[in-house]
Design an enzyme around this catalytic site. Structure first.
Site, PDB file in Angstrom:
ATOM      1  N   ASP A  77      10.623 -72.599  31.629  1.00  0.00           N
ATOM      2  CA  ASP A  77      11.392 -73.341  32.377  1.00  0.00           C
ATOM      3  C   ASP A  77      11.474 -72.830  33.745  1.00  0.00           C
ATOM      4  O   ASP A  77      12.501 -73.154  34.483  1.00  0.00           O
ATOM      5  CB  ASP A  77      12.860 -73.882  31.713  1.00  0.00           C
ATOM      6  N   THR A  97      10.502 -70.005  40.978  1.00  0.00           N
ATOM      7  CA  THR A  97      10.573 -68.486  40.174  1.00  0.00           C
ATOM      8  C   THR A  97       9.123 -68.535  39.706  1.00  0.00           C
ATOM      9  O   THR A  97       8.478 -67.364  39.573  1.00  0.00           O
ATOM     10  CB  THR A  97      11.450 -68.902  38.942  1.00  0.00           C
ATOM     11  N   GLU A 135      23.686 -70.494  27.965  1.00  0.00           N
ATOM     12  CA  GLU A 135      23.183 -69.220  28.259  1.00  0.00           C
ATOM     13  C   GLU A 135      24.115 -68.486  29.323  1.00  0.00           C
ATOM     14  O   GLU A 135      23.793 -68.721  30.556  1.00  0.00           O
ATOM     15  CB  GLU A 135      21.675 -69.308  28.974  1.00  0.00           C
ATOM     16  N   LYS A 144      22.367 -68.905  23.885  1.00  0.00           N
ATOM     17  CA  LYS A 144      21.468 -67.948  24.386  1.00  0.00           C
ATOM     18  C   LYS A 144      22.055 -66.558  25.024  1.00  0.00           C
ATOM     19  O   LYS A 144      22.400 -66.786  26.219  1.00  0.00           O
ATOM     20  CB  LYS A 144      20.515 -68.664  25.226  1.00  0.00           C
ATOM     21  N   SER A 192      15.047 -62.321  27.350  1.00  0.00           N
ATOM     22  CA  SER A 192      14.555 -60.765  27.296  1.00  0.00           C
ATOM     23  C   SER A 192      15.122 -60.088  28.731  1.00  0.00           C
ATOM     24  O   SER A 192      14.962 -59.024  28.645  1.00  0.00           O
ATOM     25  CB  SER A 192      12.897 -60.891  27.080  1.00  0.00           C
ATOM     26  N   GLY A 193      15.294 -60.844  29.675  1.00  0.00           N
ATOM     27  CA  GLY A 193      16.114 -60.390  30.827  1.00  0.00           C
ATOM     28  C   GLY A 193      15.418 -59.063  31.704  1.00  0.00           C
ATOM     29  O   GLY A 193      16.128 -58.657  32.315  1.00  0.00           O
ATOM     30  N   GLY A 194      14.136 -58.878  31.537  1.00  0.00           N
ATOM     31  CA  GLY A 194      13.333 -57.945  32.259  1.00  0.00           C
ATOM     32  C   GLY A 194      13.226 -56.767  31.247  1.00  0.00           C
ATOM     33  O   GLY A 194      12.680 -55.574  31.801  1.00  0.00           O
ATOM     34  N   GLY A 233      11.531 -65.714  28.177  1.00  0.00           N
ATOM     35  CA  GLY A 233      10.389 -66.223  29.099  1.00  0.00           C
ATOM     36  C   GLY A 233       9.466 -65.145  29.578  1.00  0.00           C
ATOM     37  O   GLY A 233       8.268 -64.980  28.872  1.00  0.00           O
TER      38      GLY A 233
END
Ligand code: 5MM
Length: 335
Positions: free
Chosen positions: A24, A29, A177, A219, A261-263, A291
């Site tokens: 998304d 981004t 989230e 999330k 996963s946030g990086g 993502g």
């Protein structure tokens, strides 16, 4: 839409061994992701990239749903099949990002609040007609000196709860989230404390807005040390801290929790999820809604030859889905 139908969708989103692929990215981004691999950010490239992901053979074996962006839910394959039909045929539930992104929170330097409530009821009606059955809203919490403030946490929780109530009114499962960012030099204990306060505030706000938890998915971000702290927590430490934090804050009636996963690296994201499931039984199914940790390797390969590399890139997408699906069962093994 009855609560039973919402609950059924929510349960299907966290079916055993399956998780969500988050594709998304807003146009800003995806521009950054494409720039990283040297691809122009044209509408056709975005469409072709999402077609590559969504038509991955066997994707539905490990993926229960995909979160789309407004542009993507209206797009079709090159041969004219709407993406939502491709997904439904593969047993993948269409989801949609409905927030309008974080904006500076007036009066609170360094903090943001997610916007997008104005006109949301009508947008949700349209997304339902377009085939979406769940919707995601991301709040962003920064950790830094004297932040997050209670005001920032409350403002974001209130918005999340208002959006969630509207989703359920319109027959969509809200995927709430609240992302506590990994950016910063804080230690893992600080991340734990902030995440705990954020989740307490969120579930209080959901209760205040009469959101039915049976038809809601969380999330969540994992409890990890800040990226620039220099600390490296073990897989077990991250899994134990995250589980403890969730168990003290999230009601057991929630149908499931999926992680962002946030990086984190692909392997860390999978290993942490796997470890949490091995530590079970847990009150809720724990799965993924990644993502970057689902897409990065495939994007890199696809970018080298676009149409020429579709099959190779899809093999990587399938591999990442399979590995994370195994981690959702606590059955993944390294290598
Ligand atoms: C795909 O990235 C989403 C953010 O998009 P925008 O910043 O363009 O709004 C993001 O919400 C994503 O769905 C989740 O954070 C999970 O992605 P990661 O990469 O953290 O797993």
């Amino acid at each position: 839409m009855s609560i039973e139908q919402l609950a059924e969708t929510a349960q299907a989103m966290v079916a055993a061994g399956k998780g969500i692929i988050a594709i998304d990215e807003s146009n800003n981004t995806i521009a950054k992701r494409f720039e990283g691999v040297g691809i122009p950010n044209s509408e056709e490239n975005r469409r072709a990239y999402r077609e590559m992901l969504l038509t991955t053979p066997g994707l539905g074996e490990h993926i229960s749903g995909a979160i789309l962006y407004d542009e993507t839910i209206r797009q079709s394959t090159k041969s004219g099949v709407p993406f939502t039909k491709v997904m439904n045929d593969a047993g993948i539930i269409p989801g949609i990002k409905v927030d309008k992104g974080p904006q500076p929170l007036a009066g609170f330097p360094g903090e943001v609040v997610t916007e997008g409530l104005d006109g949301l009821r009508d947008r949700l009606k349209e997304y339902y007609t377009l085939g979406a059955r769940f919707a995601k809203w991301r709040a962003v919490i920064n950790i830094g000196e004297d932040i997050p403030s209670g005001s920032c946490i409350e403002a974001n929780s209130h918005a999340l709860a208002r959006y969630a109530a509207l989703c359920q009114e319109q027959g969509l499962v809200p995927m709430v989230e609240p992302e506590v960012l990994m950016d910063g030099n804080h230690d893992i204990q600080t991340c734990y404390e902030v995440t705990e306060v954020v989740l307490r505030s969120l579930f209080d706000a959901l209760y205040q807005q009469s959101v039915m938890l049976e038809g809601t998915i969380l999330k969540a971000s994992m409890v990890v040390p800040g990226k620039s702290s220099g600390d490296k927590a073990s897989v077990e430490e991250v899994a134990e801290s995250t589980l403890m934090c969730l168990k003290t804050t999230v009601p057991a009636i929630l149908p499931g929790i999926v992680f962002l996963s946030g990086g984190q690296s692909d392997e860390d994201a999978t290993a942490h999820l796997d470890a949490m499931n091995r530590m079970g039984p847990n009150p809720w199914p724990l799965s993924f809604s990644y993502g970057r940790a689902m897409q990065s390797a495939a994007l890199k390969l696809w970018s080298q030859d676009l149409a020429g590399n579709v099959a190779k890139a899809q093999a990587i997408v399938h591999e990442r889905a399979r590995d994370n699906g195994l981690a959702a069962l606590g059955k993944w093994s390294r290598g």
